[in-house]
Design a protein around this motif. Sequence first.
Motif, short mmCIF file in Angstrom:
data_model
loop_
_atom_site.label_atom_id
_atom_site.label_comp_id
_atom_site.label_asym_id
_atom_site.label_seq_id
_atom_site.Cartn_x
_atom_site.Cartn_y
_atom_site.Cartn_z
N LEU B 61 0.76 -1.41 0.04
CA LEU B 61 0.30 0.07 -0.23
C LEU B 61 0.74 1.59 0.05
N ARG B 62 2.03 0.62 0.51
CA ARG B 62 2.89 1.85 0.40
C ARG B 62 3.28 2.35 -0.91
N ALA B 65 0.28 3.91 -2.84
CA ALA B 65 0.55 6.02 -2.67
C ALA B 65 1.11 6.75 -3.29
N HIS B 66 2.85 6.12 -2.88
CA HIS B 66 4.07 6.68 -3.34
C HIS B 66 4.10 7.11 -4.65
N PHE B 72 -0.76 11.87 0.83
CA PHE B 72 -0.88 10.53 1.60
C PHE B 72 -0.92 10.86 2.88
N ARG B 74 -1.80 8.63 6.79
CA ARG B 74 -1.67 7.29 7.57
C ARG B 74 -2.78 7.56 9.00
N THR B 114 -4.79 9.78 -1.51
CA THR B 114 -4.66 8.66 -0.68
C THR B 114 -4.84 8.41 0.95
N PHE B 116 -4.49 5.52 4.48
CA PHE B 116 -4.17 4.20 4.77
C PHE B 116 -4.70 4.38 5.85
N GLN B 153 -8.48 8.19 -1.50
CA GLN B 153 -9.42 6.68 -1.87
C GLN B 153 -8.48 5.97 -0.74
N SER B 213 7.53 9.12 -8.27
CA SER B 213 6.34 9.36 -7.58
C SER B 213 5.76 9.93 -8.71
N TYR B 218 -2.76 11.91 -9.60
CA TYR B 218 -4.51 11.90 -8.91
C TYR B 218 -5.74 12.32 -9.37
#
Lengths: 291, 341
Positions: B61-62, B65-66, B72, B74, B114, B116, B153, B213, B218
């Motif tokens: 997942l990281r 996202a990256h 981002f 978390r 994102t 997380f 997301q 990245s 997005y």
Amino acid sequence: MAALALATSLAAAAADERIITRLDIEQPRSFGYHIGDRFSRDIKLELRAPYVLDTKALPAAGRFSEFLTLDTPRITSSARDGATSYDIRFDYQVVNVGLEAASIAVPHHDLQYSNGQEVLKALIPDTRITVTPLRAKDDATLAANTAPAPRVFDATALWACATSLVLSVLGLVFMHGRLPSWRRARPFMLAFDEVRAAQRRGWRDEDYTAALRAVHRAFNATAGRTVFADALTEFFHEHPAYAGLHAPLTEFFARSRGFFFAPGVVHDERYSASELAALVKRCCDVERGLT
Amino acid sequence: MQMPVDSALADWRARALDFEREVKRAIIGQDRSVRLLLIALFARGHALLEGDVGVGKTTLLRAIAHVLGGNFARVEGTIDLMPNDLVYHTYINEHGRPAVDPGPLLKHGETLATFFFNEVNRARPQVHSLLLRVMAERSVTAFNREYYFPHLQVFADRNRVEKEETFELPAAARDRFLMELNITMPAERELQHALMFDTRFFNVDALIDDLRSGVLPYAELNDIGAAIQRHITTTATVEHYALDLCAATRAPADFGIAISGVDMGKLVLSGVSPRGMGMLMRAAKVAAWLEGRAALVPEDIHAVLNETIAHRIFFTPVYELRRADMVTALMQQLVDKVAAP
């Protein structure tokens, strides 16, 4: 036939001892007879002259009783010292025996003699013998009959032939799917029927759709699950008999995909009725093990 | 089967595949999971990852996202985590005065791309409730106003080993995830060897920092996602098939589905919801697009079926205890027994 000697001197009721100087009767043994056995009764008779035996009065040959037959009596005679001696033999045969052992009568005879004026008789009395049938009792144990069987009619071979014939006919019927229930067990044969039916209906859009669906149902039934285009490799692996149709079947799935899922976008060239029927027929042949 | 697609979509597809390749540089042995998360990105759905401890859920997942880029945030699920902890946090600032700052959810405002949520099942139901709204509406109420996250997301994970001091996600929350992925360790021995002996995989931070990245813009994903849904066509046949699949989750016996030792009439308590049916189709269309198709085929549905459907099926209590076995058998039978065409 061993005879049991039984000498009997009997005075006939009508005889005069002064006339009959000897009368010896040897009766047969009284037991141990089966059908077909023969036995005798021997008589020695001596008559003073002028009396002689009337041989014409002796019993005639033929059926003598329910159980016996009598041959023609055998007679020998000799004259000496004013008397005539006769050796008479009656030969019998057992011609009838009941289902159980039984005592049967050997009937009496009359020996007729005369001096030309007076006729007299000497009696040979009856006797009994035991006859038994030639059969085992019901509870007896019989040895196996080792005699070769008559070859007039070999039932086993006949059954084998008949069974082979029936199985052959059934096999042919099965291979050609002539029975509805067996046809249902032949998915591609059913599909072939449906393709032909769609062809007869005119091969319009709905007929073509029905035909393609029928072929897909055949694949699904054969595989036991839904067969998708991307699982064809697995289908051929599990059903290697169809590997010979790899190219045309892959083509079928491509065309079907175009028709059902991406009309006008991907390869959706239609089969003619005869083309599709021919393809399914080849699948039928594989299904029937003909290729 | 390659098909001509709209040039813009073709360009986006190339970028999507580039994204996938970049993620795979750091994540090995998880090709299917990477593809499914890429599908989730373009289907604009949230994803929940489940698996054993240490199989790479968080790393995956990281990495996603990256490579995606954007803002981002978390949060770690704990038993004492409260909804407000996501919205703001209070502290004494350098001037000795109490201060209130936006929490991880609000810190980036509308640019949050994102979110997380690690170990989501360790959080309390109150937190699940907030998460449920964020996922469903992409908005939250705080400081007397509405905050919107149009590009958000949510990716969440949970390990399936520990069940103590955890809170099972409610059905409503699970239904809001587009996908639920089961992450397992790579089966191939050479991949296990690489993870064990290739020093590149020892430092996860460096591994992820090494990835490019911002491979995908997005902020444009919503638009391109909608374009994909419009572009991929469906025929009546494939629509009928998709409806049958969903109907079979509710009444499996009607489709000849049978599982040994199971009373099929009493197996299912609740099948796929209408939201789930829509999510299945959204994901399947993205799968078709990534395969270069302009029309949906059954295989596209199969590609996402398990991950979009299985977690929406609920069994009666007696069978729910054997959920893992039941759901595996049922999903396999769905594909085997429901016919198309």
